[in-house]
Scaffold this active site. Structure first.
Site, PDB file in Angstrom:
ATOM      1  N   ALA A  20      27.293  26.924  51.109  1.00  0.00           N
ATOM      2  CA  ALA A  20      28.663  27.350  50.803  1.00  0.00           C
ATOM      3  C   ALA A  20      29.487  27.676  52.039  1.00  0.00           C
ATOM      4  O   ALA A  20      30.551  27.076  52.271  1.00  0.00           O
ATOM      5  CB  ALA A  20      28.622  28.547  49.863  1.00  0.00           C
ATOM      6  N   ARG A  31      40.110  19.419  57.397  1.00  0.00           N
ATOM      7  CA  ARG A  31      41.445  19.253  56.813  1.00  0.00           C
ATOM      8  C   ARG A  31      42.535  19.486  57.851  1.00  0.00           C
ATOM      9  O   ARG A  31      43.596  18.875  57.802  1.00  0.00           O
ATOM     10  CB  ARG A  31      41.644  20.228  55.652  1.00  0.00           C
ATOM     11  N   CYS A  54      23.676  30.231  42.695  1.00  0.00           N
ATOM     12  CA  CYS A  54      23.808  31.132  41.545  1.00  0.00           C
ATOM     13  C   CYS A  54      23.433  30.435  40.231  1.00  0.00           C
ATOM     14  O   CYS A  54      23.131  31.102  39.242  1.00  0.00           O
ATOM     15  CB  CYS A  54      25.232  31.661  41.439  1.00  0.00           C
ATOM     16  N   VAL A  91      17.581  23.933  62.797  1.00  0.00           N
ATOM     17  CA  VAL A  91      17.898  24.487  64.112  1.00  0.00           C
ATOM     18  C   VAL A  91      16.860  25.550  64.434  1.00  0.00           C
ATOM     19  O   VAL A  91      16.613  26.459  63.641  1.00  0.00           O
ATOM     20  CB  VAL A  91      19.327  25.070  64.132  1.00  0.00           C
ATOM     21  N   ASP A 296      25.706  34.592  53.419  1.00  0.00           N
ATOM     22  CA  ASP A 296      24.687  35.597  53.150  1.00  0.00           C
ATOM     23  C   ASP A 296      24.008  36.143  54.395  1.00  0.00           C
ATOM     24  O   ASP A 296      23.138  37.013  54.281  1.00  0.00           O
ATOM     25  CB  ASP A 296      23.613  35.006  52.227  1.00  0.00           C
ATOM     26  N   ASN A 318      32.066  31.320  50.271  1.00  0.00           N
ATOM     27  CA  ASN A 318      33.113  30.298  50.284  1.00  0.00           C
ATOM     28  C   ASN A 318      34.383  30.808  50.956  1.00  0.00           C
ATOM     29  O   ASN A 318      35.051  30.065  51.689  1.00  0.00           O
ATOM     30  CB  ASN A 318      33.408  29.831  48.854  1.00  0.00           C
ATOM     31  N   TYR A 439      46.993  42.545  24.879  1.00  0.00           N
ATOM     32  CA  TYR A 439      46.349  43.088  23.678  1.00  0.00           C
ATOM     33  C   TYR A 439      46.604  42.201  22.482  1.00  0.00           C
ATOM     34  O   TYR A 439      47.723  41.752  22.222  1.00  0.00           O
ATOM     35  CB  TYR A 439      46.867  44.499  23.355  1.00  0.00           C
ATOM     36  N   TRP A 447      43.677  50.233  22.916  1.00  0.00           N
ATOM     37  CA  TRP A 447      43.391  50.783  24.240  1.00  0.00           C
ATOM     38  C   TRP A 447      42.152  50.057  24.763  1.00  0.00           C
ATOM     39  O   TRP A 447      41.060  50.224  24.227  1.00  0.00           O
ATOM     40  CB  TRP A 447      43.117  52.291  24.177  1.00  0.00           C
ATOM     41  N   ARG A 455      41.455  57.043  31.257  1.00  0.00           N
ATOM     42  CA  ARG A 455      42.056  58.262  30.688  1.00  0.00           C
ATOM     43  C   ARG A 455      41.081  59.437  30.776  1.00  0.00           C
ATOM     44  O   ARG A 455      41.458  60.545  31.151  1.00  0.00           O
ATOM     45  CB  ARG A 455      42.437  58.026  29.223  1.00  0.00           C
TER      46      ARG A 455
END
Length: 464
Positions: A20, A31, A54, A91, A296, A318, A439, A447, A455
């Site tokens: 990654a 690019r 993953c 390497v 990592d 990434n 909602y 809620w 809350r």
């Protein structure tokens, strides 16, 4: 033998690691700069590049049919874009003073030096193998790469019985327990912690414990594996703890991972307290103008505690690669840090956390309050509303959100993203109560559970 020098190219980028972070850096740099401006050479010791580690538990468990589905871009596709990706090439040494790396062909053993103008270290992580008899026996598997996944599947195909022991109950451990349950194995999880998922506080881990046992997984907590016993052919037959022996036809190590920084350590590059490389915000290795690192193998800034921490996640890798490639390509980017968000599941149980646990907050010298609530994923009267538990930590006096943990069924896990955004923005729990969330009865109660927890946390702050 020496590789050719950059020659007519203005500079050469060498990348160690073809997954990654490494290939994101290479692709982003390409690019921004064409082959005439920047030559890119990447080394990968395995059989695969640019894949989703993953996804390995879901390949092992059968939800994903093969490794090809986990590969984002093949070596041939990288080469067609002007990246010289050399597979099965490891390497073995970094010469920082000479600005070159030594690489060895895994198949032939041939070695050569390759000079660089910019170096990206993206060596990833390695599974932790306990220091005990039998840890390297046939049938004992770490799961970090696609090669590891293939080796585990080969063992499962040859196994004489259907008994599996998973050592460790973190993200890898619980995901592999699910995969093995899906494969029809009897699964025992041996965990040295009081409860599974040490990334959660123990009270929340207890919910995971109960749910895993409800799925038919045998949980053995508060103990350590001291030995892996083998049969006459050297294949695993049992896992031993101080108090018991658990028969096993396969053993999966889910203890966690460590940053793979042996090359960096030998080269004298700076490492943190967790063993990961230390970088600045641009992902440049500290004290080295033309050496970069990501994924990592690095430590990152925790935006909540202000400390360096180690988190091995593909999302970060990434992003690190994008930042590195942008900077190598002549533009400018930084990686600001993380709040420690992660989500997982075991069968239909969803587990999520972001920010600090109680012990993290104590370690950072923070005084805090906690609030825990139970709610449902949908309006209580709507069909298939499922329960969830939300725990929230807030700083005393200021009310600043410090962390959130969620355990529940369908619809629970991704709610942690609300808290991740609030943490990144530095919001207080009182401010969170006014968030204008979507909602409708099929999606949440009027809620949302995260706001109910906010809350209750805001009240605890006022009362404190």
């Amino acid at each position: 033998m020496d590789d050719t020098t950059p020659g007519s190219h203005s500079s050469r980028l060498v990348v160690i690691g073809g997954d990654a972070a490494g290939m994101s850096a290479a692709s982003q740099a390409r690019r921004l700069k064409g082959p005439g401006e920047l030559e890119i050479v990447a080394f990968e010791r395995g059989h695969y590049a640019s894949y989703s580690a993953c996804g390995i538990p879901y390949w092992v468990g059968g939800e994903v049919t093969g490794p090809e589905e986990l590969i984002a871009r093949t070596p041939e596709e990288h080469r067609a874009r002007g990246i010289d990706l050399r597979m099965r090439t490891e390497v073995t040494e970094i010469d920082v003073a000479g600005q070159r790396v030594r690489a060895r062909d895994v198949e032939s053993g041939a070695e050569s030096w390759t000079p660089y103008d910019h170096l990206v270290i993206a060596t990833g992580a390695r599974p932790i193998r306990p220091d005990m008899p039998g840890a390297d026996a046939s049938g004992v598997h770490g799961v970090q790469t696609l090669d590891d996944g293939r080796a585990l599947l080969d063992t499962l195909a040859r196994a004489r019985g259907r008994r599996a022991v998973v050592v460790g109950a973190g993200y890898i451990g619980v995901e592999m327990a699910e995969a093995l349950i899906n494969r029809g194995y009897e699964v025992t999880v041996v965990n040295r912690g009081r409860e599974p998922m040490s990334t959660l506080d123990p009270d929340m881990g207890r919910l995971v414990h109960r749910a895993m046992e409800g799925l038919g997984i045998r949980m053995v907590n508060d103990t350590e594996v001291t030995e892996v016993r083998t049969d006459a052919e050297g294949h695993v037959r049992a896992v031993v703890t101080p108090d018991a022996e658990y028969p096993a036809d396969v053993v999966v190590l889910g203890i966690g991972v460590r940053p793979e920084t042996s090359l960096a350590r030998a080269a004298g590059l700076p490492l943190g307290e967790h063993g990961g490389l230390l970088t600045d915000r641009a992902m440049r290795v500290r004290g080295h103008e033309n050496v970069w690192a990501g994924g990592d193998c690095v430590e990152v800034l925790d935006l909540v505690s202000g400390r360096e921490r180690y988190i091995a996640l593909g999302t970060h890798a990434n992003k690190h690669g994008q930042v590195i490639g942008t900077n190598v390509g002549g533009d400018y980017a930084t990686f600001p840090g993380v709040v420690g968000t992660a989500v997982s599941k075991v069968c239909d149980l969803e587990i999520a956390r972001t920010g600090l646990r109680e012990k993290d907050a104590h370690r950072a010298g923070l005084r805090f309050v906690t609030a825990t609530i139970e709610s449902t994923s949908r309006a209580g009267y709507y069909p298939d509303a499922s329960p969830m538990t939300v725990k929230m930590l807030a700083e005393r006096r200021t009310g600043r959100l410090l962390g959130v943990q969620i355990v529940g069924r369908e619809g629970a896990g991704k709610r942690v993203d609300i808290a991740a955004v609030a943490l990144t923005a530095g919001m207080t729990v009182d401010q969170m109560t006014a968030l204008d969330l979507g909602y409708a009865p099929p999606f949440s109660p009027v809620w949302d559970p995260v706001l109910v927890a906010a809350r209750k946390a805001a009240k605890a702050v006022r009362d404190s």
